[in-house]
Design an enzyme around this catalytic site. Structure first.
Site, PDB file in Angstrom:
ATOM      1  N   SER A  35       0.804  -1.227   0.000  1.00 31.62           N
ATOM      2  CA  SER A  35       0.000   0.000   0.000  1.00 31.62           C
ATOM      3  C   SER A  35       0.835   1.275   0.000  1.00 31.62           C
ATOM      4  CB  SER A  35      -0.949   0.018   1.204  1.00 31.62           C
ATOM      5  OG  SER A  35      -0.230  -0.137   2.423  1.00 31.62           O
ATOM      6  N   ASP A 320      -3.228   8.212   7.804  1.00 37.21           N
ATOM      7  CA  ASP A 320      -4.295   7.354   8.322  1.00 37.21           C
ATOM      8  C   ASP A 320      -3.715   6.369   9.332  1.00 37.21           C
ATOM      9  OD1 ASP A 320      -2.997   5.451   6.801  1.00 37.21           O
ATOM     10  OD2 ASP A 320      -4.586   5.202   5.322  1.00 37.21           O
ATOM     11  N   HIS A 323      -0.340   4.838   7.230  1.00 35.29           N
ATOM     12  CA  HIS A 323       0.355   5.378   6.061  1.00 35.29           C
ATOM     13  C   HIS A 323       0.778   6.823   6.263  1.00 35.29           C
ATOM     14  CE1 HIS A 323      -2.313   2.131   4.546  1.00 35.29           C
ATOM     15  NE2 HIS A 323      -1.188   1.781   3.928  1.00 35.29           N
TER      16      HIS A 323
END
Length: 355
Positions: A35, A320, A323
């Site tokens: 991610s 978040d 991240h």
């Protein structure tokens, strides 16, 4: 006549590939990872919402305020590498591509939630799948440009590997990293798998590897939220330290074994400790809580449409639950491209592409 036209068309395509090479510092960028590097592959997969980022408030600082599938308020690290090397942004996500011409400046295979191990990130594009897609990409490009041209392009291109963090998270969630012998065996096996994939990509033509190591995992908002004290979890951080320490000599050994294999290795853990030691000098004020989320430290849920988000996003370390913000992504890439060997070793990425 038809064969003559086909030959002219082939020459035109080859020249267009050459023009691409001349206008950027590398011909193409190929990205494999999770991610931290995903730019939209997971948008095309049937996954739970927490594995996707194609909804607000992700992308709130991206041009047009569009949630693209990046786990960020704007661009991510791959975008910034691409920009520094003369591209507009990251190469396109593999699953969005409809024809081989779209692949000529590179492809991004990264998938949020994935890892090195097949058991990590059920339903995501595992590293094995990503490597297979790279092999498919090479075949598709060779059909258009010819094998010789493609081999030359691949040897000069940059290969970004951004993975391993989800494997470590998964291992910790099951074991708590309670047994030091088991931890060492896990790390060793994980590196064995990683080196296998690096070797596969090398055999397909890659020569220049920008490898991002394990991060400051024990301090992300998601982990703090679940720790009753709100502190970092040292056992998780130690797994990161162990991985980076063990991976570096093994990658150097691999480099010695494979002619032409060159690499730059960045320890995200070391970089995080460097930034957190003097956050103000880098513009950061909030180091524990996420900008977007819910609950304690905004670490209870991902940045969902019903979450709250901060207004001063440039001052936040985390976007978040796990991240970075766009600002931290950008800073990270400046270190990866131009930093000293306290963060990147044996050379930085700028030196790598010039080698």
């Amino acid at each position: 006549m038809a064969s003559f036209i086909s030959a002219i068309f082939f020459v035109f395509l080859a020249l267009s590939f050459s023009i691409t090479v001349e206008s950027t510092l590398v011909p193409a960028i190929f990205v494999l990872g999770d991610s931290l590097a995903d730019v939209g592959n997971n948008n095309y997969l049937d996954l739970p919402i927490g594995f996707k980022a194609d909804y607000p408030y992700n992308g709130i600082d991206f041009p047009g305020r569009i949630p693209t599938g990046r786990f960020s308020n704007g661009f991510n690290g791959i975008d910034y590498i691409a920009m520094e090397l003369g591209f507009v942004k990251s190469p396109p996500p593999y699953l969005s591509i409809r024809n081989a011409i779209q692949m000529q400046k590179g492809v991004n295979y990264a998938s949020g939630g994935s890892g090195i191990l097949q058991t990590t990130g059920n339903g995501t594009l595992t590293m094995a799948t990503q490597v297979k897609y790279f092999a498919d990409t090479k075949r598709a490009l060779a059909k258009i440009f010819g094998g010789s041209i493609v081999n030359d392009i691949l040897a000069k291109s940059l290969y970004c590997f951004v993975t391993v963090n989800n494997d470590i998270f998964a291992y910790y969630s099951v074991t708590g990293a309670a047994n030091s012998t088991a931890n060492a065996k896990f790390i060793s096996n994980l590196i064995d798998e990683y080196l296998g994939y690096l070797t596969m990509v090398y055999k397909l033509g890659a020569r220049k590897f920008a490898i991002t190591g394990s991060a400051f995992l024990g301090c992300v908002p998601y982990i703090r939220n679940r720790n009753p004290t709100g502190d970092c979890i040292d056992e998780l951080n130690q797994l990161s330290v162990q991985f980076n320490a063990a991976a570096l000599p093994r990658i150097q050994q691999l480099s010695n074994q494979l002619p032409g294999f060159k690499y730059s290795y960045m320890s995200l853990y070391n970089l995080s400790t460097k930034i957190l030691a003097e956050p103000g000098s880098f513009g950061f004020k909030e180091l524990k809580s996420a900008c977007c989320g819910t609950g304690k430290f905004n670490g209870e849920t991902p940045c969902l449409p019903n979450a709250t988000y901060c207004s001063r996003r440039t001052e936040y370390f985390y976007w978040d639950i796990a991240h970075p913000t766009q600002s931290l992504y950008n800073l990270t890439i400046q270190f990866q491209l131009y930093g000293s060997n306290s963060v990147v070793t044996p050379i930085n990425v700028k030196q790598l592409i010039e080698s």
